[in-house]
Design an enzyme around this catalytic site. Structure first.
Site, PDB file in Angstrom:
ATOM      1  N   GLY A 196     -13.466  -3.992   0.174  1.00 22.08           N
ATOM      2  CA  GLY A 196     -14.862  -3.571   0.163  1.00 22.08           C
ATOM      3  C   GLY A 196     -15.132  -2.477  -0.847  1.00 22.08           C
ATOM      4  N   GLY A 239      -9.106  -9.103  -0.712  1.00 20.84           N
ATOM      5  CA  GLY A 239      -7.905  -9.379   0.084  1.00 20.84           C
ATOM      6  C   GLY A 239      -7.397 -10.797  -0.101  1.00 20.84           C
ATOM      7  N   ARG A 278       0.823  -1.215   0.000  1.00 24.20           N
ATOM      8  CA  ARG A 278       0.000   0.000   0.000  1.00 24.20           C
ATOM      9  C   ARG A 278       0.856   1.264   0.000  1.00 24.20           C
ATOM     10  NH1 ARG A 278      -4.748  -2.209   3.997  1.00 24.20           N
ATOM     11  NH2 ARG A 278      -6.155  -2.819   2.311  1.00 24.20           N
ATOM     12  N   LYS A 306     -18.992 -16.877   0.674  1.00 27.64           N
ATOM     13  CA  LYS A 306     -20.440 -16.690   0.752  1.00 27.64           C
ATOM     14  C   LYS A 306     -21.059 -16.020  -0.465  1.00 27.64           C
ATOM     15  CE  LYS A 306     -20.914 -16.152   5.731  1.00 27.64           C
ATOM     16  NZ  LYS A 306     -21.170 -15.138   6.768  1.00 27.64           N
TER      17      LYS A 306
HETATM   18  P1  ADP Z   1     -11.873 -11.970  -1.009  1.00 24.86           P
HETATM   19  O1  ADP Z   1     -11.189 -11.585   0.284  1.00 24.86           O
HETATM   20  O2  ADP Z   1     -10.884 -12.186  -2.114  1.00 24.86           O
HETATM   21  O3  ADP Z   1     -12.981 -11.035  -1.376  1.00 24.86           O
HETATM   22  P2  ADP Z   1     -13.636 -13.798   0.332  1.00 24.86           P
HETATM   23  O4  ADP Z   1     -13.256 -13.181   1.632  1.00 24.86           O
HETATM   24  O5  ADP Z   1     -14.990 -13.587  -0.188  1.00 24.86           O
HETATM   25  O6  ADP Z   1     -12.563 -13.405  -0.790  1.00 24.86           O
HETATM   26  O7  ADP Z   1     -13.470 -15.371   0.423  1.00 24.86           O
HETATM   27  C1  ADP Z   1     -12.263 -15.971   0.722  1.00 24.86           C
HETATM   28  C2  ADP Z   1     -12.433 -17.082   1.699  1.00 24.86           C
HETATM   29  O8  ADP Z   1     -13.297 -18.083   1.180  1.00 24.86           O
HETATM   30  C3  ADP Z   1     -11.105 -17.737   1.971  1.00 24.86           C
HETATM   31  O9  ADP Z   1     -10.855 -17.709   3.354  1.00 24.86           O
HETATM   32  C4  ADP Z   1     -11.305 -19.151   1.452  1.00 24.86           C
HETATM   33  O10 ADP Z   1     -10.624 -20.120   2.211  1.00 24.86           O
HETATM   34  C5  ADP Z   1     -12.801 -19.318   1.578  1.00 24.86           C
HETATM   35  N1  ADP Z   1     -13.265 -20.426   0.745  1.00 24.86           N
HETATM   36  C6  ADP Z   1     -13.239 -20.546  -0.587  1.00 24.86           C
HETATM   37  N2  ADP Z   1     -13.721 -21.718  -0.981  1.00 24.86           N
HETATM   38  C7  ADP Z   1     -14.081 -22.398   0.124  1.00 24.86           C
HETATM   39  C8  ADP Z   1     -14.653 -23.696   0.365  1.00 24.86           C
HETATM   40  N3  ADP Z   1     -14.945 -24.525  -0.632  1.00 24.86           N
HETATM   41  N4  ADP Z   1     -14.860 -24.032   1.643  1.00 24.86           N
HETATM   42  C9  ADP Z   1     -14.567 -23.193   2.651  1.00 24.86           C
HETATM   43  N5  ADP Z   1     -14.029 -21.978   2.494  1.00 24.86           N
HETATM   44  C10 ADP Z   1     -13.786 -21.587   1.241  1.00 24.86           C
HETATM   45 MG    MG Z   2     -11.773 -11.873   2.328  1.00 25.62          MG
END
Ligand code: ADP
Ligand code: MG
Length: 397
Positions: free
Chosen positions: A377, A354, A40, A201
């Protein structure tokens, strides 16, 4: 981009002027209070360098961590000042506060081309409350305001939005790059436009999915969110992540994909296990044959192949969300392989989130990505089409 940037400030109006720059120096620190990831800070250097080269007097302000309720020694900006000094190659003065008489004196003593870093702006609860008087005090330190903190632009705080009521406000180069990459490149994409959405999610990404479905040609769904779609199609998902409350929404999304003629692709197979832990036996199963006592933690080899082929045909790619539990080595293959494919594709690639960025770094392909968004976000809200307060307050062209 329709917002004015620091390039739009007439040159003679920068020399000798005090410029308050909101940066995102919310960097991770270790227990010795050393900066463990300087990304950053590095990203903010072009803006700082440009202003210094024009003879401006640069006053930097940022938050660091969540110092709820007042100053916290461990969240002072000192380690950041040190790191910035190393990276910038200029002396960086550090104030012990971010408003008040002593800070104003330091600001007024700055000479052309000098840098002052203010103390953690969230030591004042008025920051997050976007308190008008607090914003006025911050603004009184300077002649011009620059927002380069895209990562906090979705928050209407005093230093990200409030100060613009008192000073002419411009975008910094990082802000500009983020807005162009997430805006222009995705709103007028070179086609085919493919999005990869994963993560834990559906509910946290629903706005983004709904928006992207109107724009993309191909939508790949992986990760924890894919099981809610599979359940919506009428199949069992064992102990995999499932959001019962989103099943109806998942159906609607798939209907919408059909209606918009979007090629909506779910995984063909999964890596399943009794638990999402290292060393637990794993097995590959078809997407609709997840055993009742097991959960899916990664996409399987057929899916890697199929997603890979779609990725190689794309000309624009947006990716948010790992396609598996990539933090655990046995379930990281899918995400790492997808990262490599995105890097190889030659497409304009924009990656946000992230965890997704951590995965890109883990795969070692960061330099082959067109734009890695610094805003978690903020990136998602912007892609959703929401207005970001820290952007709205900037002067229009
Ligand atoms: P980002 O930070 O890139 O926006 P998210 O926070 O939405 O991504 O999601 C990332 C999380 O989702 C990670 O901790 C990852 O381990 C989890 N994840 C992805 N696929 C699965 C799965 N099949 N089962 C459990 N957790 C998962
Ligand atoms: Mg995340």
């Amino acid at each position: 981009m329709d917002k004015k940037t620091i390039r739009d400030i007439p040159k003679d109006q920068l020399k000798g002027k005090k410029v308050l720059v909101r940066v995102d120096f919310n960097v991770p620190l270790n227990e010795k209070r050393e900066v463990t990831d300087d990304t950053r800070i590095v990203m903010s250097l072009p803006t700082i360098r440009f202003l210094l080269e024009q003879g401006a007097r640069v006053i930097l302000v940022s938050h660091l961590g969540r110092p709820k309720g007042g100053p916290k020694d461990e969240l002072k900006m000192n380690p950041v000042a040190l790191k910035l000094e190393q990276l910038l190659g200029y002396k960086v003065q550090k104030a012990d506060d971010c408003i008040g008489e002593s800070v104003a004196q330091m600001a007024n003593k700055l000479k052309d081309g000098e840098v002052l870093l203010l103390e953690n702006v969230r030591f004042y609860p008025q920051e997050e409350a976007n308190d008008h008087e607090f914003a006025r005090s911050l603004a009184s330190l300077a002649d011009i305001y620059v927002n380069d903190a895209f990562g906090t632009a979705h928050r209407a705080h005093a230093s990200t939005a409030g100060v613009a009521a008192f000073l002419p406000a411009y975008a910094g180069f990082l802000m500009e790059k983020e807005l162009e990459s997430l805006g222009e490149k995705l709103n007028h994409p070179v086609r085919p436009f493919l999005a990869i959405l994963g993560g834990a999610k559906v509910s946290s990404k629903i706005g983004v999915i709904q928006k992207l479905i109107e724009k993309v040609d191909v939508l790949l769904i992986g990760g924890g969110m894919s099981y809610t779609f599979i359940k919506a199609l009428g199949y069992e998902v064992g102990t995999s992540l499932l959001e019962e409350s989103m099943i109806e929404e998942a159906k609607k999304i798939m209907d919408m994909a059909k209606e918009k003629k979007v090629n909506f692709i779910l995984p063909d197979d999964f890596i399943v296990a009794a638990e999402g832990k290292e060393g637990v036996p794993t097995q590959v199963v078809a997407w609709n044959q997840i055993p009742a006592n097991m959960g899916g933690f990664d996409i399987g080899p057929k899916t890697i192949e199929k997603f890979g082929q779609a990725i190689m045909k794309a000309k624009t790619i947006f990716w948010n969300g790992p396609v598996g539990l990539f933090e655990v080595k046995s379930f990281s293959t899918g995400t790492v392989e997808i990262a490599k494919k995105v890097a190889q594709s030659g497409a304009v690639s924009v990656v946000g989130g992230g965890d997704t960025i951590a995965a890109i770094n883990q795969a070692g392909v960061a330099n082959a990505i067109t734009h890695i968004s610094t805003g978690g976000g903020a990136s998602l809200e912007f892609v959703e089409g929401r207005k970001l307060p820290g952007v709205e307050v900037l002067q229009s062209k």
